[in-house]
Design an enzyme around this catalytic site. Sequence first.
Site, PDB file in Angstrom:
ATOM      1  N   ASP A  84       0.797  -1.231   0.000  1.00 38.08           N
ATOM      2  CA  ASP A  84       0.000   0.000   0.000  1.00 38.08           C
ATOM      3  C   ASP A  84       0.830   1.283   0.000  1.00 38.08           C
ATOM      4  OD1 ASP A  84      -1.744  -2.037   0.548  1.00 38.08           O
ATOM      5  OD2 ASP A  84      -2.479  -1.199   2.435  1.00 38.08           O
ATOM      6  N   GLU A 128     -10.629  -1.584   3.230  1.00 39.84           N
ATOM      7  CA  GLU A 128      -9.320  -1.075   3.623  1.00 39.84           C
ATOM      8  C   GLU A 128      -9.058   0.281   2.957  1.00 39.84           C
ATOM      9  OE1 GLU A 128      -6.539  -4.795   4.710  1.00 39.84           O
ATOM     10  OE2 GLU A 128      -6.751  -4.480   2.546  1.00 39.84           O
TER      11      GLU A 128
END
Length: 435
Positions: free
Chosen positions: A25, A203
């Site tokens: 990420d 998320e």
Amino acid sequence: MSEQKDIQHSRPRWHYSPRSTWMNDPNGLIHYAGTWHLFYQSNPSGSTWGNMSWGHATSTDLLHWTEHPVALWHTDTEQIFSGSCVFDATNSSDLGTADWPPLVALYTAHYLPGSERLGTQAQCLAYSLDGGSHWTTYPGNPVLDRGSANFRDPKVFRHGDQWVMVAVEAEHQHVLIHTSTNLIDWTYRSTFGPAHAAGGAWECPDLFELAVAGSDETRWVLLVNLNPGGVAGGSGCQYFVGDFDGTTFTPDRVVGTSLDRRPGPDDPTLRSYDWLDFGRDCYAVVSFADAPDGRRIVLGWMNNWDYAYDVPLTGGRSIMTIPRELELVPLKGGYRLRQRPIRELPGDALAHYELRAGDRVSIGGVALEYRNGVLSLDRRGAGVEDFHEAFGSRQWAEIPGNPDTVQVDVLVDTCSIEVFAAEGMVTISDLVFFR
């Protein structure tokens, strides 16, 4: 899954990729003092997921990056999961001075054996007084703790005279909104979700105001990344358009909620939602704070958790998408995101196609086809597709209005392809092993 040797390739020309370590990420995206900062989930010790810390790279143009030492290190009892950075210009946190206000990183601590918080996740803070080169962990961490095992991924931004945090209760498909005046003391305000695609963990949320093309109007956009349950299978990013009053996000539309953990890519309910990208490899998408000239620029991890551990690329198992500029376009029944590669990308980096109904072109073994108002990208012919059963696949998206012809811009790099169709109304992003 068949055995594959790692594929050696040159480093991506346009996309950020660390030289030797694992990356997932993007974190802490911010433009500060003329420099773009990219922090990211990093394993400083290897090329697979683990030892989660924040890697760091900087750029002056979003295309050429300098990799720096690790910014936030894991410890024996705490991994450093995803989060965001802000410039505390008024020194509201009192972590700097009026003359030298701090950069503040808010991130999720994932607690390990040896911690009294074992098995939980909470939001923590670190700050930098030298522009992001060195960071000090706040001694009063965590600053927001719900005692939850899956409370993570804080995205913080300034709204009026307060700070706003959006974070997720991942397994409940909730986006939680908190506010603060000082980045340290947080007050719960509201919860959004579950809504639309909710079959996997939510998320990396993001919430921002965005201009509507051709008008003075603005709307608010909430990005919610999802795994599994994305529109192309596995990881994906959906979005909602609506209003935000400082405490509560209200979407313009909710057309039902899918709780199926692995709906097929042809599922009509899943297809009725708004998706940032219709490819297999665009996840954990978040935006840069404080981008100049009012631009909203997003970046995603170019991979999919269905096969991320097994991608047979040396030095390229982890790359980011090309940074993209966003705007909203009004359509019948609502708004849609338009994405274009950042304006810094040279025009000759893109290949341009005009596809008529029935046209099919091959790009390094990848088939791009337009038929019956549907644009598809088929990477099954691009080689080594059998390294994982989920990789060899065909991605597709409907073109708004089903026109007779569609303009398509294609960005090809050493191990990736990104398609921007209908002036950026549709994007498809995939890793590719070119022959």
